[in-house]
Write a protein that holds these residues in place. Structure first.
Motif, mmCIF file in Angstrom:
data_model
loop_
_atom_site.group_PDB
_atom_site.id
_atom_site.type_symbol
_atom_site.label_atom_id
_atom_site.label_comp_id
_atom_site.label_asym_id
_atom_site.label_seq_id
_atom_site.Cartn_x
_atom_site.Cartn_y
_atom_site.Cartn_z
ATOM 1 N N LEU A 92 29.770 25.122 34.510
ATOM 2 C CA LEU A 92 29.524 25.757 33.219
ATOM 3 C C LEU A 92 29.214 27.237 33.394
ATOM 4 N N PRO A 93 29.739 28.096 32.534
ATOM 5 C CA PRO A 93 29.473 29.540 32.655
ATOM 6 C C PRO A 93 27.987 29.891 32.604
ATOM 7 N N GLY A 94 27.227 29.171 31.771
ATOM 8 C CA GLY A 94 25.803 29.442 31.658
ATOM 9 C C GLY A 94 24.958 28.738 32.689
ATOM 10 N N SER A 95 25.555 27.824 33.449
ATOM 11 C CA SER A 95 24.877 27.106 34.540
ATOM 12 C C SER A 95 23.679 26.286 34.081
ATOM 13 N N VAL A 96 23.693 25.806 32.841
ATOM 14 C CA VAL A 96 22.641 24.909 32.350
ATOM 15 C C VAL A 96 23.298 23.690 31.719
ATOM 16 N N ALA A 97 22.922 22.495 32.191
ATOM 17 C CA ALA A 97 23.445 21.250 31.627
ATOM 18 C C ALA A 97 22.292 20.320 31.302
ATOM 19 N N ILE A 98 22.443 19.555 30.238
ATOM 20 C CA ILE A 98 21.445 18.578 29.796
ATOM 21 C C ILE A 98 22.111 17.212 29.798
ATOM 22 N N ARG A 99 21.478 16.232 30.419
ATOM 23 C CA ARG A 99 22.048 14.893 30.451
ATOM 24 C C ARG A 99 20.977 13.847 30.147
ATOM 25 N N VAL A 100 21.437 12.722 29.615
ATOM 26 C CA VAL A 100 20.590 11.556 29.376
ATOM 27 C C VAL A 100 21.192 10.393 30.151
ATOM 28 N N PRO A 101 20.426 9.341 30.375
ATOM 29 C CA PRO A 101 20.965 8.198 31.121
ATOM 30 C C PRO A 101 22.169 7.582 30.419
ATOM 31 N N GLY A 102 23.153 7.156 31.199
ATOM 32 C CA GLY A 102 24.306 6.474 30.640
ATOM 33 C C GLY A 102 23.949 5.094 30.121
ATOM 34 N N GLU A 103 22.866 4.556 30.652
ATOM 35 C CA GLU A 103 22.320 3.295 30.157
ATOM 36 C C GLU A 103 20.855 3.532 29.834
ATOM 37 N N THR A 104 20.395 3.005 28.730
ATOM 38 C CA THR A 104 19.006 3.178 28.327
ATOM 39 C C THR A 104 18.327 1.824 28.225
ATOM 40 N N THR A 105 17.037 1.864 27.935
ATOM 41 C CA THR A 105 16.325 0.624 27.650
ATOM 42 C C THR A 105 16.817 0.081 26.313
ATOM 43 N N THR A 106 16.399 -1.122 25.969
ATOM 44 C CA THR A 106 16.822 -1.710 24.699
ATOM 45 C C THR A 106 16.314 -0.897 23.525
ATOM 46 N N ARG A 107 15.320 -0.051 23.747
ATOM 47 C CA ARG A 107 14.802 0.794 22.661
ATOM 48 C C ARG A 107 15.718 1.971 22.377
ATOM 49 N N GLY A 108 16.503 2.380 23.365
ATOM 50 C CA GLY A 108 17.228 3.628 23.262
ATOM 51 C C GLY A 108 18.614 3.479 22.644
ATOM 52 N N ASN A 109 19.200 4.629 22.324
ATOM 53 C CA ASN A 109 20.535 4.689 21.755
ATOM 54 C C ASN A 109 21.336 5.695 22.572
ATOM 55 N N VAL A 110 22.252 5.200 23.396
ATOM 56 C CA VAL A 110 22.969 6.061 24.330
ATOM 57 C C VAL A 110 23.770 7.125 23.602
ATOM 58 N N GLU A 126 23.131 14.202 37.604
ATOM 59 C CA GLU A 126 24.402 14.401 36.911
ATOM 60 C C GLU A 126 24.429 15.772 36.227
ATOM 61 N N ALA A 127 23.285 16.186 35.688
ATOM 62 C CA ALA A 127 23.221 17.459 34.961
ATOM 63 C C ALA A 127 23.431 18.649 35.883
ATOM 64 N N VAL A 128 22.765 18.668 37.027
ATOM 65 C CA VAL A 128 22.908 19.830 37.901
ATOM 66 C C VAL A 128 24.316 19.904 38.470
ATOM 67 N N ALA A 178 24.041 17.044 24.076
ATOM 68 C CA ALA A 178 25.183 17.942 23.961
ATOM 69 C C ALA A 178 24.855 19.127 23.045
ATOM 70 N N ASP A 179 24.128 18.874 21.964
ATOM 71 C CA ASP A 179 23.736 19.963 21.073
ATOM 72 C C ASP A 179 22.792 20.932 21.777
ATOM 73 N N CYS A 180 21.850 20.387 22.544
ATOM 74 C CA CYS A 180 20.920 21.238 23.288
ATOM 75 C C CYS A 180 21.685 22.083 24.300
#
Length: 247
Positions: free
Chosen positions: A110-128, A102-104, A136-138
């Protein structure tokens, strides 16, 4: 079984691959010095992919690709099946691989050609939502850094490289056959100090994205001290204007 250490999938796709020469071999050579969990390799067509376990190594890989100017870069932060990549990056499985795809794809717009993505669904430990915010901040910081790399001229790069391998700016000037004032001017125009000042933030934000996605602690390894260069493409801190490197 899932890895209990940081894991990032980096997918890099060649720009205008249908109308330009195959640049994958040269990129793989340039990435050879970057520390990896599974080596960068061609995955399909004019695309390469690697599995990394250190935010600083991810940064190094992206800077190498950006400097070459021919690549869209995507980073997926999240879980990786630790039984899947023993035979190589292409065999890897896990949410981070999906996020990297999804990131690539997003990076192409994007003008800078760099994207960062995380899974749309995570384990029960994670917070989407928290993970997406970190990512997004990165990505926002990369949007500031990437144009500095992409816009640097070959003449400016020659000065930056000479200063990085010299003990002083005066020595770099001697090597290049130019005046110390010219070196100082080229460094200022290159905005290399601005770029490198952002490195710790890039690393912390990427680690934070992974931590939020997986529920792990958002810690990163200490950034290299000034003067240390753990990988090609991750150079020492920029020099000051007094003729000495910040070493």
């Amino acid at each position: 079984m899932w890895h209990d250490r940081l894991m990032f999938v980096v997918t890099i796709d060649q720009r205008r691959s249908r109308t330009s020469a195959d640049r994958v071999p040269a990129l793989l050579d340039a990435l050879d010095g970057v520390p990896v969990a599974a080596a960068f390799e061609r995955t399909a067509g004019d695309e390469v992919q690697g599995l990394l376990d250190d935010p600083a190594a991810v940064r190094s890989a992206l800077l190498i690709a950006l400097r070459k100017g021919d690549w869209h870069c995507g980073v997926g932060a999240g879980d990786v099946d630790d039984e899947s990549f023993a035979t190589g990056t292409r065999a890897g499985r896990g949410a981070a691989y999906i996020a990297a795809r999804e990131a690539v794809d997003a990076a192409k717009g994007l003008p800078g050609s760099v994207a960062i993505r995380v899974p749309g669904e995570t384990t029960t430990r994670g917070n989407v939502s928290a993970a997406a915010a970190w990512a997004a901040d990165c990505e926002a910081v990369w949007a500031l850094v990437a144009p500095l790399v992409l816009g640097r001229t070959e003449a400016q790069w020659r000065v930056v490289d000479a200063v990085d391998r010299s003990t002083t700016q005066a020595a770099a000037a001697d090597e290049l056959g130019i005046t110390p004032a010219s070196v100082t001017g080229a460094l200022r125009a290159s905005r290399i100090r601005d770029e490198r000042a952002a490195y710790p933030a890039l690393d912390r934000l990427l680690a934070g994205a992974h931590a939020a996605a997986t529920g792990e602690s958002p810690t990163v390894r200490p950034s290299p001290a000034a003067g240390e260069s753990p990988t090609r493409g991750d150079r020492p801190a920029a020099t000051d204007s007094r003729g000495k490197a910040d070493r």
